[in-house]
Design a protein around this motif. Structure first.
Motif, PDB file in Angstrom:
ATOM      1  N   VAL A   1     -41.563 -42.452  15.503  1.00 41.24           N
ATOM      2  CA  VAL A   1     -41.262 -42.426  16.936  1.00 41.24           C
ATOM      3  C   VAL A   1     -40.523 -41.141  17.292  1.00 41.24           C
ATOM      4  N   GLN A   2     -39.561 -40.743  16.463  1.00 45.33           N
ATOM      5  CA  GLN A   2     -38.792 -39.536  16.739  1.00 45.33           C
ATOM      6  C   GLN A   2     -39.670 -38.294  16.673  1.00 45.33           C
TER       7      GLN A   2
ATOM      8  N   GLU B   1     -37.326 -58.214  14.565  1.00 47.12           N
ATOM      9  CA  GLU B   1     -37.235 -59.662  14.742  1.00 47.12           C
ATOM     10  C   GLU B   1     -37.370 -60.392  13.412  1.00 47.12           C
ATOM     11  N   GLU B   2     -38.250 -59.903  12.559  1.00 51.82           N
ATOM     12  CA  GLU B   2     -38.413 -60.551  11.256  1.00 51.82           C
ATOM     13  C   GLU B   2     -37.158 -60.383  10.408  1.00 51.82           C
TER      14      GLU B   2
ATOM     15  N   LEU C   1     -46.314 -48.371  18.345  1.00 49.37           N
ATOM     16  CA  LEU C   1     -45.180 -48.215  17.432  1.00 49.37           C
ATOM     17  C   LEU C   1     -43.970 -49.021  17.882  1.00 49.37           C
ATOM     18  N   GLU C   2     -43.665 -48.977  19.190  1.00 48.59           N
ATOM     19  CA  GLU C   2     -42.496 -49.699  19.704  1.00 48.59           C
ATOM     20  C   GLU C   2     -42.623 -51.202  19.469  1.00 48.59           C
ATOM     21  N   GLU C   3     -43.846 -51.725  19.663  1.00 52.44           N
ATOM     22  CA  GLU C   3     -44.067 -53.156  19.430  1.00 52.44           C
ATOM     23  C   GLU C   3     -43.938 -53.490  17.945  1.00 52.44           C
ATOM     24  N   GLU C   4     -44.432 -52.595  17.096  1.00 52.94           N
ATOM     25  CA  GLU C   4     -44.337 -52.821  15.658  1.00 52.94           C
ATOM     26  C   GLU C   4     -42.873 -52.807  15.209  1.00 52.94           C
TER      27      GLU C   4
ATOM     28  N   LYS D   1     -39.641 -50.037   5.968  1.00 55.67           N
ATOM     29  CA  LYS D   1     -40.731 -49.887   6.937  1.00 55.67           C
ATOM     30  C   LYS D   1     -40.178 -49.546   8.317  1.00 55.67           C
ATOM     31  N   LEU D   2     -39.074 -50.201   8.699  1.00 56.24           N
ATOM     32  CA  LEU D   2     -38.463 -49.946  10.000  1.00 56.24           C
ATOM     33  C   LEU D   2     -37.995 -48.495  10.105  1.00 56.24           C
TER      34      LEU D   2
END
Length: 363
Positions: free
Chosen positions: A41-42, A12-13, A3-6, A33-34
């Protein structure tokens, strides 16, 4: 992909994409999506920590939470405001739990909460961040405490609060979304919209909302639209306070005033401007004073009941006794909120500062 990488890839995009009308829908989809990924994550951080946060019982007329990085001086400030002995030391993470204190001011009892310092990544659960942020969500006011030499922490704190769904010094957007079984998405607006309809539908689609009536009554951006869709944002007032001014030179203080013109500069250790801070907290909480008048007797003008602005007669009944609302017959009002002296009113009547109130109960 974790998830963190996504999340990092989506961030970045977004940063690489130049915002314009042609890319608005794409950016809207990415931001939606973000927000969805951060929610996930939460949720995971909450499940790992075993709950939603520290167990803190609210007390008094309102609660204020001290928000800041470790070693910014929250414990010292709590002691200065309330006399509570919160552990103080010159190293980070002195406060490992919530330390409550009570500040008495102008007849109001205000609960002050000293919580562990927020660190970068708190919204994802780092440094007991999930527990701390849960306490902040339940407070009536956030006091954002900055070190006079670390003003950059302000943006980090606001970022962590935003990532956790906490919006300071703002209100919910005036937008209504009502799902329906069929018929697609219909959008009606009473203002000129900054977002086009295709962008709105794209963001809704990211949350699988394909049939809904949307009414927009103010100009909003993509982030505000996402907040409305999620429906779990917490909106609380906040004040910025800059601490340790006794250690700073005039140039540093000048920078503080230029960057944060509305902030209050204090020294919790030397008790500089602590009385001004008490006044600021009291005013920001929006207290009003109500004078109770027993039936057939004079009003008690010496000891008012302190309540929050926007409170109703029903709220007063709840404060006075758990049975008053059930036994309520009617009330009489004297003061600004009354159309005439001694006006009869019901539970939903909103009270104003310095109103005089009589409550009549069923026997």
């Amino acid at each position: 992909m974790a998830l963190e990488e996504e999340i990092r890839a989506v961030e970045e995009e977004i940063s690489r994409t130049k915002y314009n009308k042609a890319t608005e829908g794409h950016i809207g989809r990415l931001k939606a999506k973000l927000a969805r990924l951060r929610e996930e994550v939460q949720k995971r951080a909450s499940s790992k920590s075993g709950g939603e946060g520290f167990s803190v019982k609210k007390s008094g007329d309102a609660s204020v939470v001290l928000v800041g990085f470790p070693s910014v001086g929250k414990s010292t400030l709590l002691n200065s405001l309330t006399g509570t002995e919160s552990a103080v030391a010159a190293y980070e993470f002195t406060t490992l739990d919530v330390v409550p204190g009570a500040m008495e001011y102008k007849g109001a009892t205000i609960q002050i909460l000293d919580v562990p310092g927020i660190v970068k990544g708190a919204a994802s659960g780092r440094g007991r961040g999930k527990e701390v942020l849960a306490v902040i969500r339940n407070a009536d006011l956030a006091l954002i405490l900055l070190d006079v030499f670390q003003l950059v922490h302000h943006d980090v704190l606001i970022g962590e609060l935003n990532d956790a769904g906490i919006r300071v010094n703002s209100r919910p957007p005036d937008v209504t979304i009502r799902k329906k079984p069929r018929g697609g998405v219909s959008i009606n607006s009473t203002v000129d919209m900054g977002l086009d309809e295709d962008t709105i539908k794209t963001v809704l689609g990211e949350y699988r909302i394909h049939n809904a009536n949307v009414v927009i009554r103010e100009n909003i951006n993509i982030d505000q639209l996402i907040d409305v869709i999620l429906g779990n944002r917490k909106y609380i007032p906040a004040v910025v306070v800059i601490n340790k001014i006794d250690l700073a030179d005039k140039y540093t203080l000048k920078e503080c005033r230029e960057r944060f013109p509305d902030a209050l500069l204090i020294s919790a250790d030397k008790k500089v401007h602590i009385e001004e801070l008490k006044e600021l907290i009291y005013n920001k909480l929006g207290f009003i004073r109500i004078y109770l008048k027993p039936q057939g007797k004079s009003a008690d003008m010496e000891e008012p009941l302190i309540i929050r602005d926007g409170s109703t007669i029903g709220d007063v009944c709840d404060r006075l006794h758990r049975d008053f609302r059930n036994r309520f017959r009617y009330a009489q009002i004297w003061g600004t909120s009354a159309k005439h002296e001694g006006q009869r009113a019901g539970l939903d009547h909103m009270l104003y500062d310095h109103d005089i109130l009589t409550i009549i109960l069923r026997r």
